[in-house]
Design an enzyme around this catalytic site. Structure first.
Site, PDB file in Angstrom:
ATOM      1  N   LYS A 235      -4.547   8.713 -10.914  1.00 36.46           N
ATOM      2  CA  LYS A 235      -5.734   7.661 -11.515  1.00 36.46           C
ATOM      3  C   LYS A 235      -7.024   7.866 -10.715  1.00 36.46           C
ATOM      4  O   LYS A 235      -8.051   8.044 -11.216  1.00 36.46           O
ATOM      5  CB  LYS A 235      -5.359   6.352 -11.817  1.00 36.46           C
ATOM      6  CG  LYS A 235      -3.972   5.893 -12.620  1.00 36.46           C
ATOM      7  CD  LYS A 235      -3.819   4.570 -12.743  1.00 36.46           C
ATOM      8  CE  LYS A 235      -3.489   3.737 -11.624  1.00 36.46           C
ATOM      9  NZ  LYS A 235      -2.030   4.347 -10.950  1.00 36.46           N
TER      10      LYS A 235
ATOM     11  N   ARG B  82      -0.953   5.342   3.731  1.00 40.74           N
ATOM     12  CA  ARG B  82      -1.108   4.101   3.109  1.00 40.74           C
ATOM     13  C   ARG B  82       0.187   3.179   3.209  1.00 40.74           C
ATOM     14  O   ARG B  82       1.414   3.411   3.059  1.00 40.74           O
ATOM     15  CB  ARG B  82      -1.363   4.302   1.611  1.00 40.74           C
ATOM     16  CG  ARG B  82      -2.842   3.935   1.172  1.00 40.74           C
ATOM     17  CD  ARG B  82      -2.936   4.460  -0.315  1.00 40.74           C
ATOM     18  NE  ARG B  82      -2.195   3.424  -1.195  1.00 40.74           N
ATOM     19  CZ  ARG B  82      -2.231   3.447  -2.638  1.00 40.74           C
ATOM     20  NH1 ARG B  82      -3.361   4.100  -3.085  1.00 40.74           N
ATOM     21  NH2 ARG B  82      -1.669   2.548  -3.181  1.00 40.74           N
TER      22      ARG B  82
HETATM   23  P1  ADP Z   1      -1.183   2.701  -7.417  1.00 40.76           P
HETATM   24  O1  ADP Z   1      -1.569   2.438  -8.838  1.00 40.76           O
HETATM   25  O2  ADP Z   1      -0.745   4.107  -6.930  1.00 40.76           O
HETATM   26  O3  ADP Z   1       0.081   1.748  -6.879  1.00 40.76           O
HETATM   27  P2  ADP Z   1      -3.546   1.354  -6.404  1.00 40.76           P
HETATM   28  O4  ADP Z   1      -4.506   1.857  -5.318  1.00 40.76           O
HETATM   29  O5  ADP Z   1      -4.214   1.406  -7.835  1.00 40.76           O
HETATM   30  O6  ADP Z   1      -2.267   2.230  -6.370  1.00 40.76           O
HETATM   31  O7  ADP Z   1      -2.951  -0.072  -6.226  1.00 40.76           O
HETATM   32  C1  ADP Z   1      -2.249  -0.419  -5.032  1.00 40.76           C
HETATM   33  C2  ADP Z   1      -2.040  -1.888  -4.937  1.00 40.76           C
HETATM   34  O8  ADP Z   1      -3.122  -2.816  -5.430  1.00 40.76           O
HETATM   35  C3  ADP Z   1      -1.193  -2.418  -6.173  1.00 40.76           C
HETATM   36  O9  ADP Z   1       0.334  -2.061  -5.616  1.00 40.76           O
HETATM   37  C4  ADP Z   1      -1.419  -3.974  -6.115  1.00 40.76           C
HETATM   38  O10 ADP Z   1      -0.610  -4.671  -5.236  1.00 40.76           O
HETATM   39  C5  ADP Z   1      -2.790  -4.090  -6.058  1.00 40.76           C
HETATM   40  N1  ADP Z   1      -3.523  -4.078  -7.197  1.00 40.76           N
HETATM   41  C6  ADP Z   1      -4.312  -2.862  -7.693  1.00 40.76           C
HETATM   42  N2  ADP Z   1      -4.862  -3.053  -9.032  1.00 40.76           N
HETATM   43  C7  ADP Z   1      -4.266  -4.267  -9.245  1.00 40.76           C
HETATM   44  C8  ADP Z   1      -4.322  -5.458 -10.619  1.00 40.76           C
HETATM   45  N3  ADP Z   1      -5.040  -5.020 -11.677  1.00 40.76           N
HETATM   46  N4  ADP Z   1      -3.681  -6.386 -10.587  1.00 40.76           N
HETATM   47  C9  ADP Z   1      -2.799  -6.815  -9.648  1.00 40.76           C
HETATM   48  N5  ADP Z   1      -2.671  -5.944  -8.402  1.00 40.76           N
HETATM   49  C10 ADP Z   1      -3.338  -4.861  -8.313  1.00 40.76           C
END
Ligand code: ADP
Length: 187
Positions: free
Chosen positions: A8, A128
């Site tokens: 993404k 990470r």
């Molecule tokens: P991935 O989709 O690869 O897990 P992201 O960087 O998009 O990585 O998200 C990392 C973390 O950030 C998620 O596991 C969550 O804890 C938090 N997070 C991101 N977007 C949201 C969201 N829309 N709602 C709640 N938590 C979120």
């Protein structure tokens, strides 16, 4: 949309540049707050590190503020939001009050084995905090439980474009661009 490791962030950045709108990644915003040690960062960190979603009220308020910024006025690309039905409902209300709506939902489909392989490799490179094997498993479960239902929701509105996210970045990029030009003019 797509599970952790689907690509993404990689493709959102590319596509946002292509269609000249800001890419808004809730994951990146949370990580920036954690790194800065802000109050929001302290709240978010425990959830992010365990692979859970940050509570909806926290995430929704953050996105509401971000979408009110000047650069998002003529469009935006959301990466990692909405991820729960509550977030989708809040986003609907927010956009309705602004007299706008979602144009499309791009879903990246990737085999589970590739996802885990990609995330473990990213762990080695980026370090990470949520890319350990246990936390990856938890994130995949949370995605399946809380986020997959949104594909049905948006599918019912005819917004969903499913893209094969397997293979190399360039091949996936081409697939995304082809689909994107069906709903947005080339810039
Ligand atoms: P991935 O989709 O690869 O897990 P992201 O960087 O998009 O990585 O998200 C990392 C973390 O950030 C998620 O596991 C969550 O804890 C938090 N997070 C991101 N977007 C949201 C969201 N829309 N709602 C709640 N938590 C979120």
């Amino acid at each position: 949309m797509g599970p952790p490791g689907a690509g993404k962030g990689t493709h959102a950045g590319m596509l946002a540049g292509e269609v000249a709108v800001p890419a808004i990644s809730t994951g990146d915003i949370f990580r920036a707050h954690v790194a800065a040690g802000s109050e929001l960062g302290r709240t978010a960190q425990q959830y992010v590190d365990s692979g859970a979603y940050v509570p909806d009220e926290v995430t929704n308020a953050m996105v509401r503020e971000r979408l009110a910024e000047e650069d998002a006025r003529s469009g935006f690309l959301l990466d990692g939001y909405p991820r729960t039905l509550d977030q989708a409902a809040v986003l609907d209300d927010l956009l309705a009050t602004q007299g706008r709506d979602l144009t499309a939902v791009i879903v990246l489909q990737v085999d589970r084995e590739s996802l885990v392989r990609r995330l473990l490799r990213r762990a080695e490179i980026q370090g990470r905090s949520d890319d350990s094997e246990d936390v990856i498993r938890r994130r995949l479960e949370v995605y399946a439980e809380q986020t997959l239902p949104l594909i049905t929701l948006y599918g019912g509105r005819g917004l969903v474009h499913e893209i094969d996210g397997n293979g190399d970045v360039e091949a996936v990029r081409e697939r995304i661009l082809q689909v994107t030009y069906t709903f947005t003019p080339a810039t």
